[in-house]
Motif scaffolding. Structure first.
Motif, PDB file in Angstrom:
ATOM      1  N   GLU A  39      10.011  -0.843  -8.737  1.00  0.00           N
ATOM      2  CA  GLU A  39      10.922   0.470  -8.904  1.00  0.00           C
ATOM      3  C   GLU A  39       9.796   0.765 -10.461  1.00  0.00           C
ATOM      4  OE1 GLU A  39      14.241  -0.657  -9.469  1.00  0.00           O
ATOM      5  OE2 GLU A  39      14.649  -0.943  -7.616  1.00  0.00           O
ATOM      6  N   GLU A  40       9.301   0.568 -11.481  1.00  0.00           N
ATOM      7  CA  GLU A  40       9.221   0.731 -12.600  1.00  0.00           C
ATOM      8  C   GLU A  40       7.207   1.204 -12.536  1.00  0.00           C
ATOM      9  OE1 GLU A  40       8.690  -2.250 -14.955  1.00  0.00           O
ATOM     10  OE2 GLU A  40      10.421  -2.227 -16.073  1.00  0.00           O
ATOM     11  N   LEU A  41       6.416   0.740 -11.393  1.00  0.00           N
ATOM     12  CA  LEU A  41       5.171   1.233 -11.087  1.00  0.00           C
ATOM     13  C   LEU A  41       5.665   2.526  -9.885  1.00  0.00           C
ATOM     14  CD1 LEU A  41       2.464   0.548 -11.423  1.00  0.00           C
ATOM     15  CD2 LEU A  41       1.966  -0.680  -9.598  1.00  0.00           C
ATOM     16  N   GLU A  42       6.152   3.139  -9.111  1.00  0.00           N
ATOM     17  CA  GLU A  42       6.798   3.834  -8.211  1.00  0.00           C
ATOM     18  C   GLU A  42       6.887   4.485  -9.765  1.00  0.00           C
ATOM     19  OE1 GLU A  42       5.787   5.283  -5.477  1.00  0.00           O
ATOM     20  OE2 GLU A  42       6.919   3.080  -4.934  1.00  0.00           O
ATOM     21  N   SER A  43       8.297   4.748 -10.213  1.00  0.00           N
ATOM     22  CA  SER A  43       8.065   5.641 -11.661  1.00  0.00           C
ATOM     23  C   SER A  43       6.582   5.811 -12.392  1.00  0.00           C
ATOM     24  CB  SER A  43       9.297   5.573 -12.377  1.00  0.00           C
ATOM     25  OG  SER A  43       9.681   6.495 -13.551  1.00  0.00           O
ATOM     26  N   THR A  44       6.350   4.998 -12.497  1.00  0.00           N
ATOM     27  CA  THR A  44       4.418   5.432 -13.675  1.00  0.00           C
ATOM     28  C   THR A  44       3.927   6.590 -12.586  1.00  0.00           C
ATOM     29  OG1 THR A  44       5.018   3.272 -14.760  1.00  0.00           O
ATOM     30  CG2 THR A  44       2.428   5.284 -14.895  1.00  0.00           C
ATOM     31  N   ILE A  45       3.204   5.728 -11.172  1.00  0.00           N
ATOM     32  CA  ILE A  45       3.164   7.081 -10.790  1.00  0.00           C
ATOM     33  C   ILE A  45       3.457   7.824 -10.027  1.00  0.00           C
ATOM     34  CG2 ILE A  45       1.811   6.955  -8.361  1.00  0.00           C
ATOM     35  CD1 ILE A  45       2.033   3.473  -8.008  1.00  0.00           C
ATOM     36  N   TYR A 206       3.381   5.263   5.530  1.00  0.00           N
ATOM     37  CA  TYR A 206       2.143   3.746   5.627  1.00  0.00           C
ATOM     38  C   TYR A 206       1.501   4.171   4.073  1.00  0.00           C
ATOM     39  CZ  TYR A 206       3.277   3.386  10.543  1.00  0.00           C
ATOM     40  OH  TYR A 206       3.659   3.332  11.863  1.00  0.00           O
ATOM     41  N   ASP A 207       1.428   2.796   3.864  1.00  0.00           N
ATOM     42  CA  ASP A 207       0.521   2.815   2.176  1.00  0.00           C
ATOM     43  C   ASP A 207      -1.202   2.655   2.694  1.00  0.00           C
ATOM     44  OD1 ASP A 207       2.716   1.976   0.503  1.00  0.00           O
ATOM     45  OD2 ASP A 207       3.010   0.059   2.025  1.00  0.00           O
ATOM     46  N   ALA A 208      -1.550   1.997   4.006  1.00  0.00           N
ATOM     47  CA  ALA A 208      -2.605   1.845   4.519  1.00  0.00           C
ATOM     48  C   ALA A 208      -2.961   2.431   5.708  1.00  0.00           C
ATOM     49  CB  ALA A 208      -3.390   0.777   3.889  1.00  0.00           C
ATOM     50  N   ILE A 209      -4.284   2.798   6.324  1.00  0.00           N
ATOM     51  CA  ILE A 209      -4.241   2.960   7.665  1.00  0.00           C
ATOM     52  C   ILE A 209      -5.607   2.984   7.743  1.00  0.00           C
ATOM     53  CG2 ILE A 209      -4.060   4.228   9.543  1.00  0.00           C
ATOM     54  CD1 ILE A 209      -1.827   6.431   7.913  1.00  0.00           C
ATOM     55  N   PHE A 210      -6.073   1.746   9.143  1.00  0.00           N
ATOM     56  CA  PHE A 210      -6.902   1.204   8.887  1.00  0.00           C
ATOM     57  C   PHE A 210      -7.825   1.625   9.772  1.00  0.00           C
ATOM     58  CE2 PHE A 210      -4.804  -1.928   6.679  1.00  0.00           C
ATOM     59  CZ  PHE A 210      -5.640  -2.064   5.433  1.00  0.00           C
ATOM     60  N   SER A 211      -9.248   1.834  10.372  1.00  0.00           N
ATOM     61  CA  SER A 211      -9.738   2.262  11.359  1.00  0.00           C
ATOM     62  C   SER A 211     -10.247   0.920  12.054  1.00  0.00           C
ATOM     63  CB  SER A 211     -10.832   2.871  11.506  1.00  0.00           C
ATOM     64  OG  SER A 211     -12.078   2.204  10.596  1.00  0.00           O
ATOM     65  N   LEU A 212     -10.246   0.035  13.242  1.00  0.00           N
ATOM     66  CA  LEU A 212     -10.556  -0.608  14.320  1.00  0.00           C
ATOM     67  C   LEU A 212     -11.840  -0.780  14.219  1.00  0.00           C
ATOM     68  CD1 LEU A 212      -8.398  -0.435  17.317  1.00  0.00           C
ATOM     69  CD2 LEU A 212      -8.910  -2.379  16.123  1.00  0.00           C
ATOM     70  N   GLY A 213     -12.387  -1.842  13.964  1.00  0.00           N
ATOM     71  CA  GLY A 213     -13.419  -2.631  13.752  1.00  0.00           C
ATOM     72  C   GLY A 213     -14.662  -2.284  14.657  1.00  0.00           C
ATOM     73  N   MET A 214     -15.987  -3.695  15.013  1.00  0.00           N
ATOM     74  CA  MET A 214     -16.384  -4.062  16.405  1.00  0.00           C
ATOM     75  C   MET A 214     -15.737  -5.679  16.261  1.00  0.00           C
ATOM     76  SD  MET A 214     -19.948  -1.852  16.431  1.00  0.00           S
ATOM     77  CE  MET A 214     -20.949  -2.799  18.025  1.00  0.00           C
ATOM     78  N   THR A 233     -10.416   4.324   5.574  1.00  0.00           N
ATOM     79  CA  THR A 233      -9.600   3.699   5.195  1.00  0.00           C
ATOM     80  C   THR A 233      -8.683   4.375   4.470  1.00  0.00           C
ATOM     81  OG1 THR A 233      -9.904   1.218   5.489  1.00  0.00           O
ATOM     82  CG2 THR A 233      -8.520   1.846   4.207  1.00  0.00           C
ATOM     83  N   PHE A 234      -7.325   5.230   5.230  1.00  0.00           N
ATOM     84  CA  PHE A 234      -6.459   5.740   4.089  1.00  0.00           C
ATOM     85  C   PHE A 234      -5.996   5.083   3.127  1.00  0.00           C
ATOM     86  CE2 PHE A 234      -2.189   7.100   3.471  1.00  0.00           C
ATOM     87  CZ  PHE A 234      -1.905   8.287   2.670  1.00  0.00           C
ATOM     88  N   LEU A 235      -5.117   5.372   1.660  1.00  0.00           N
ATOM     89  CA  LEU A 235      -4.629   4.678   0.810  1.00  0.00           C
ATOM     90  C   LEU A 235      -3.931   5.322   0.635  1.00  0.00           C
ATOM     91  CD1 LEU A 235      -7.907   1.970  -0.138  1.00  0.00           C
ATOM     92  CD2 LEU A 235      -5.903   1.336   1.048  1.00  0.00           C
ATOM     93  N   ARG A 236      -2.352   4.740   0.165  1.00  0.00           N
ATOM     94  CA  ARG A 236      -0.825   6.317  -0.522  1.00  0.00           C
ATOM     95  C   ARG A 236      -1.146   5.686  -1.770  1.00  0.00           C
ATOM     96  NH1 ARG A 236       2.715   8.618   1.183  1.00  0.00           N
ATOM     97  NH2 ARG A 236       2.830   8.137   3.407  1.00  0.00           N
ATOM     98  N   ALA A 237      -0.971   5.857  -2.921  1.00  0.00           N
ATOM     99  CA  ALA A 237      -0.763   5.871  -4.826  1.00  0.00           C
ATOM    100  C   ALA A 237       0.718   5.050  -4.576  1.00  0.00           C
ATOM    101  CB  ALA A 237      -1.206   6.547  -5.089  1.00  0.00           C
ATOM    102  N   SER A 238       0.874   3.694  -3.682  1.00  0.00           N
ATOM    103  CA  SER A 238       2.004   3.413  -3.789  1.00  0.00           C
ATOM    104  C   SER A 238       2.059   1.578  -4.825  1.00  0.00           C
ATOM    105  CB  SER A 238       2.561   2.940  -2.569  1.00  0.00           C
ATOM    106  OG  SER A 238       1.756   2.345  -1.754  1.00  0.00           O
ATOM    107  N   PRO A 239       3.037   0.763  -5.350  1.00  0.00           N
ATOM    108  CA  PRO A 239       3.026  -0.486  -5.416  1.00  0.00           C
ATOM    109  C   PRO A 239       2.450  -0.973  -4.579  1.00  0.00           C
ATOM    110  CG  PRO A 239       5.145   1.417  -6.510  1.00  0.00           C
ATOM    111  CD  PRO A 239       4.499   2.304  -5.532  1.00  0.00           C
ATOM    112  N   PRO A 240       2.740  -1.733  -3.470  1.00  0.00           N
ATOM    113  CA  PRO A 240       2.729  -2.402  -2.546  1.00  0.00           C
ATOM    114  C   PRO A 240       1.049  -2.222  -2.255  1.00  0.00           C
ATOM    115  CG  PRO A 240       4.641  -1.350  -1.850  1.00  0.00           C
ATOM    116  CD  PRO A 240       4.203   0.082  -2.534  1.00  0.00           C
ATOM    117  N   THR A 241       0.685  -0.743  -2.298  1.00  0.00           N
ATOM    118  CA  THR A 241      -1.033  -0.622  -2.063  1.00  0.00           C
ATOM    119  C   THR A 241      -1.719  -1.775  -2.917  1.00  0.00           C
ATOM    120  OG1 THR A 241      -0.680   1.351  -0.787  1.00  0.00           O
ATOM    121  CG2 THR A 241      -3.162   0.950  -1.337  1.00  0.00           C
ATOM    122  N   ILE A 242      -1.250  -1.144  -5.039  1.00  0.00           N
ATOM    123  CA  ILE A 242      -2.176  -1.816  -5.664  1.00  0.00           C
ATOM    124  C   ILE A 242      -1.711  -2.846  -5.861  1.00  0.00           C
ATOM    125  CG2 ILE A 242      -1.920  -1.234  -7.838  1.00  0.00           C
ATOM    126  CD1 ILE A 242      -0.641   1.662  -8.324  1.00  0.00           C
ATOM    127  N   ALA A 243      -0.768  -3.448  -5.392  1.00  0.00           N
ATOM    128  CA  ALA A 243      -0.503  -4.922  -5.591  1.00  0.00           C
ATOM    129  C   ALA A 243      -1.990  -6.039  -4.371  1.00  0.00           C
ATOM    130  CB  ALA A 243       1.325  -5.421  -4.790  1.00  0.00           C
TER     131      ALA A 243
END
Length: 407
Positions: A39-45, A206-214, A233-243
């Protein structure tokens, strides 16, 4: 829009090494172990994001920054990627420059406000002249940032250093409250997709969205039936993504001189930590037109076992397409970006290699060949022709249009 500079000081690097040692000795506790710290990190973001309401760089309403990394050797394909994104109406795409030669090159262009791309058209066909006129437009400004990487003694050292620094860059951007779409300069975007609407503001955050590889790494593919691609890859600026990124970076710090293969590390971590919601029959083994692929085609989502707040998704294969170059079936109408594998050797051998920036020109020849072979949504393919015949004809068209790329 001044260039953003990342100075990789010894202190900065060693701080991550210390973190790795502490983690391995089990004396260090990640900030994500308690809900309070989340929650603290989310508030900072949120505070940081509120200061960026004008958009990335203050010149756009988009809150997703699109980034691709390049050095001087890859400038030909990097400039092509930047211009393609501009033509598709993206506004936040940015090149991250990893060596001083590339920095000097783009600083000169941006300072002068133009790029000299004039070439002699003597002896060229009318079609070729038209193609060159389109591609020789003067682009007054390239958005760039600088993150110099350790080149090492071999090209492989520089590449693996790039992959380490790419993770570090993404982590720093997440902590600064900036959402990212990470891509490679040889990814072929075919249409505009609003990253805010489709990814950032989607009903499910979603915190992250990936593409399928080979199929690399092979042991991961064999264990779970798929791998994700490190270059889209898409990455959302969120505490779980940072972790998650902090954990990923620690794995890379433990390697040789801050070098690693981010695709390997991503997939190793996903294999051991993610619980995916994959429907039965997701592979295409039951679909007649792609029976030989044995690759998953439909997107799915899942959550981390150890960081339950981390919610990730994988795009449909046709949306973010990744496969061998000569394919029996081109991407379909839903395709957004294509990431074809290398050209077959008999075609690749015809591309010039004894020139400066040879790797960049090889990539450029590949994307032109791909568009001649498949085109947007497969529009350049005749269904009645065998794929090998279609590829031969497409490659000849590219050689006629871009003779300077070939021997």
């Amino acid at each position: 829009n001044k260039d953003k500079r990342y100075s990789m000081t010894s202190y900065y690097r060693y701080s991550y090494i210390v973190a790795a040692v502490l983690l391995l000795s089990k004396q260090y506790c990640y900030h994500y172990t308690t809900q309070k710290s989340f929650e603290e990190l989310e508030s900072t973001i949120d505070i940081i994001k509120s200061s960026n309401d004008g958009g990335i760089g203050g010149s756009s309403s988009s809150n997703v920054k699109i980034v691709a990394f390049t050095d001087y050797d890859y400038l030909p394909i990097a400039k092509w990627w930047y211009q393609r994104m501009t033509n598709l109406s993206y506004t936040t795409h940015t090149l991250i420059l990893i060596d001083n030669e590339a920095v000097e090159y783009f600083e000169t262009i941006n300072r002068n406000g133009k790029e000299n791309t004039t070439k002699s058209n003597e002896g060229n066909s009318k079609t070729q002249n038209q193609k060159q006129q389109i591609e020789q437009q003067e682009y007054n400004h390239y958005r760039t940032e600088t993150m110099i990487v350790d080149p090492g003694k071999r090209r492989k050292n520089k590449t693996r250093s790039l992959w380490y620094n790419r993770i570090l860059y993404c982590l720093d951007e997440m902590k600064a409250g900036r959402n990212l779409l990470l891509t490679d300069v040889d990814n072929v975007f075919s249409r505009y997709v609003d990253p805010d609407k489709e990814f950032l503001l989607s009903p499910i955050k979603y915190d992250a969205i990936f593409s399928l590889g080979m199929k690399f790494p092979n042991y991961v593919f064999n264990a779970q039936g798929f791998v994700v691609c490190g270059g889209m890859t898409f990455l959302r600026a969120s505490p779980p993504t940072i972790a998650v990124l902090e954990r990923l970076l620690v794995k890379c710090v433990g390697g040789e001189a801050n070098r690693c293969d981010d695709q390997v590390e991503w997939n190793k971590m996903i294999l051991g930590d993610m619980k995916w919601n994959i429907s039965v029959g997701n592979t295409m083994e039951n679909a007649t037109e792609r029976q030989k692929e044995q690759l998953m085609q439909l997107g799915f989502d899942g959550r981390s076992k150890t960081i339950p707040e981390f919610h990730a998704k994988v795009w449909d294969h046709d949306f973010a397409w990744r496969k061998e170059f000569i394919t029996p079936v081109c991407p379909g109408i839903q395709n957004w970006v294509a990431m074809p594998d290398n050209l077959p050797h008999k075609f690749k051998a015809q591309i010039k290699t004894n020139t400066q920036q040879a790797n960049g020109f090889q990539k450029l020849a590949r994307v032109h060949s791909w568009e001649a072979f498949c085109g947007p949504n497969g529009t350049n393919r005749e269904a009645t022709k065998h794929m090998d015949v279609a590829m031969e004809e497409a490659f000849e068209r590219v050689k006629n249009l871009y003779p300077d790329l070939f021997k």
